[in-house]
Design a protein around this motif. Structure first.
Motif, PDB file in Angstrom:
ATOM      1  N   GLN A   1     -71.975 -52.533   7.098  1.00 51.73           N
ATOM      2  CA  GLN A   1     -72.640 -51.529   7.140  1.00 51.73           C
ATOM      3  C   GLN A   1     -73.972 -51.468   8.268  1.00 51.73           C
ATOM      4  O   GLN A   1     -75.220 -51.023   8.894  1.00 51.73           O
ATOM      5  N   ASN A   2     -74.469 -52.085   7.107  1.00 57.12           N
ATOM      6  CA  ASN A   2     -75.652 -53.334   7.098  1.00 57.12           C
ATOM      7  C   ASN A   2     -76.255 -54.835   7.636  1.00 57.12           C
ATOM      8  O   ASN A   2     -76.322 -55.885   6.968  1.00 57.12           O
ATOM      9  N   PRO A   3     -75.405 -54.683   8.985  1.00 62.48           N
ATOM     10  CA  PRO A   3     -75.432 -56.808   9.038  1.00 62.48           C
ATOM     11  C   PRO A   3     -76.805 -57.132   9.663  1.00 62.48           C
ATOM     12  O   PRO A   3     -77.440 -56.778   9.942  1.00 62.48           O
ATOM     13  N   PRO A   4     -76.845 -58.529   8.347  1.00 57.02           N
ATOM     14  CA  PRO A   4     -77.602 -59.605   9.002  1.00 57.02           C
ATOM     15  C   PRO A   4     -77.918 -60.330   9.348  1.00 57.02           C
ATOM     16  O   PRO A   4     -76.573 -60.100  10.822  1.00 57.02           O
ATOM     17  N   ASP A   5     -78.759 -60.560  10.608  1.00 60.72           N
ATOM     18  CA  ASP A   5     -79.293 -61.173  11.260  1.00 60.72           C
ATOM     19  C   ASP A   5     -79.613 -62.590  11.355  1.00 60.72           C
ATOM     20  O   ASP A   5     -79.855 -63.574  12.659  1.00 60.72           O
ATOM     21  N   ALA A   6     -79.277 -63.034  10.375  1.00 61.00           N
ATOM     22  CA  ALA A   6     -79.340 -64.793   9.528  1.00 61.00           C
ATOM     23  C   ALA A   6     -78.417 -64.865   8.810  1.00 61.00           C
ATOM     24  O   ALA A   6     -78.610 -63.972   8.000  1.00 61.00           O
ATOM     25  N   ILE A   7     -78.290 -65.925   8.606  1.00 61.50           N
ATOM     26  CA  ILE A   7     -77.169 -66.478   7.190  1.00 61.50           C
ATOM     27  C   ILE A   7     -78.395 -68.016   6.690  1.00 61.50           C
ATOM     28  O   ILE A   7     -77.652 -69.062   7.472  1.00 61.50           O
ATOM     29  N   PHE A   8     -78.276 -68.230   5.899  1.00 61.47           N
ATOM     30  CA  PHE A   8     -78.444 -69.544   5.052  1.00 61.47           C
ATOM     31  C   PHE A   8     -77.251 -69.661   3.544  1.00 61.47           C
ATOM     32  O   PHE A   8     -77.401 -69.388   2.954  1.00 61.47           O
ATOM     33  N   CYS A   9     -76.660 -71.066   4.552  1.00 66.39           N
ATOM     34  CA  CYS A   9     -75.739 -71.360   3.380  1.00 66.39           C
ATOM     35  C   CYS A   9     -75.918 -72.421   2.661  1.00 66.39           C
ATOM     36  O   CYS A   9     -76.684 -73.085   2.909  1.00 66.39           O
ATOM     37  N   ILE A  10     -75.324 -72.099   1.100  1.00 68.27           N
ATOM     38  CA  ILE A  10     -74.864 -72.935   0.326  1.00 68.27           C
ATOM     39  C   ILE A  10     -74.954 -74.840   0.581  1.00 68.27           C
ATOM     40  O   ILE A  10     -75.575 -75.383   0.503  1.00 68.27           O
TER      41      ILE A  10
END
Length: 341
Positions: free
Chosen positions: A243-252
């Motif tokens: 319902q509240n999607p992010p606009d960036a993703i930092f991955c391990i």
């Protein structure tokens, strides 16, 4: 004389009428041995193809000049660069490296360690598996008087030198970069919570958001188990369908980030315009994918080289009581996956 299949020092000494110790020192050009004796012994040895028994020499020195190196995965780009650095560093110092992998499993790691110990390696260099906690199998090396150096993935239950990167700062700079690019809702696909470097990266992520007064949500943090591409793909789908999607993703890791990019490409979600992505490791693949993957460089080759130099120093000093921490600074490599402007 009748030549034997393998000429020994004893044969040389007997044939030339000198002691075995004189023959040995002559071959090493010892200053106490006369030049004509040195020449006589070396000429005879060369003529009869004498080859020193390295195993016997090393046995007398109580060394094999072999070092064990165990990594979670041989095919992982980061670990392959570590192995290259370790082998090159060892070669310069007259040592060989025996390499094995744990498959990120405690049982396999334990087997590999005991095999290395049975092979009489002089010391061990290891990046522990995700399942390793107490590390009793590693303490067996210390009990035998053989030093251990941990690198990258480490445990504080083992008091040995550790060669690490600044995972906290690397993650902090990655997230700060996303913030500077104008992203407002930054998610983190993280590693296992029992793994130290995964926790450091998660803390760096959180601190960057706090310092810049950014929105935070527990729904934006996803926990990997296998740390693979499929988890990146699946978690990206979960995040963007929320319902509240992010606009960036930092991955391990970059491998997880590649799964994220795969999902975004399949769903025709523009990168970096709609969603920005940053990984960690700086795999070679990060340069090849389109758009190029922004990633935190861990300097694997330097880590391998510095780890092996430290281990060999401990071997030479007969020192297993050393808890030095060597920290290597990371570097954020910015590519198209996160560069809006």
């Amino acid at each position: 004389m009748t030549e034997r299949k393998k000429l020994t020092l004893k044969d040389i000494a007997k044939e030339l009428g000198i002691s075995i110790s004189t023959a040995s020192r002559a071959l090493k050009e010892h200053p106490d041995i006369a030049d004509d004796t040195i020449k006589m012994v070396k000429d005879f040895a060369e003529k009869h193809h004498y080859v020193p028994n390295i195993l016997a020499v090393n046995f007398r020195k109580n060394r094999t000049y072999n070092i064990g190196l165990i990594v979670p995965e041989l095919v992982h780009h980061f670990f392959s660069t570590v192995i290259s650095g370790a082998i090159d560093g060892a070669k310069k110092l007259g040592y060989n490296v025996l390499v094995s992998q744990s498959n990120d499993l405690l049982a396999d790691e334990t087997t590999a360690c005991r095999t290395m110990l049975a092979s009489s390696v002089d010391g061990l260099l290891i990046s522990i598996s995700n399942e390793t906690l107490e590390a009793d199998h590693l303490k067996e090396f210390l009990e035998e008087g053989k030093p251990v150096v941990q690198f990258d993935k480490i445990t504080d239950h083992l008091n040995t030198p550790k060669v690490i990167v600044d995972d906290f700062e690397g993650a902090y700079q990655a997230v700060k970069h996303l913030i500077d690019q104008g992203y407002k809702k930054i998610a983190h696909i993280r590693g296992r919570r029992e793994v130290k470097n995964a926790n450091e990266r998660a803390l760096g992520y959180q601190k960057a958001l706090e310092d810049h007064q950014m929105e935070q949500s527990s729904d934006w943090i996803k926990d990997c188990v296998h740390i693979n591409e499929q988890e990146g793909y699946d978690f990206c789908e979960e995040l963007l369908k929320s319902q509240n999607p992010p606009d960036a993703i930092f991955c391990i890791t970059d491998l997880v980030a590649l799964g994220v990019l795969k999902y975004l490409k399949e769903k025709q979600i523009a990168v970096p315009q709609e969603v920005g992505v940053v990984g960690f490791s700086n795999w070679k693949l990060a340069e090849i994918v389109n758009p190029g993957l922004s990633s935190v460089d861990q300097h694997g080759y330097e880590m391998g080289e510095r780890s092996i130099v430290k281990l060999i120093q401990l071997i030479k000093d007969h020192n297993i009581e050393n808890e030095e921490v060597i920290e290597i600074k990371t570097k954020l490599i910015i590519r198209g996956s996160s560069l809006k402007s």
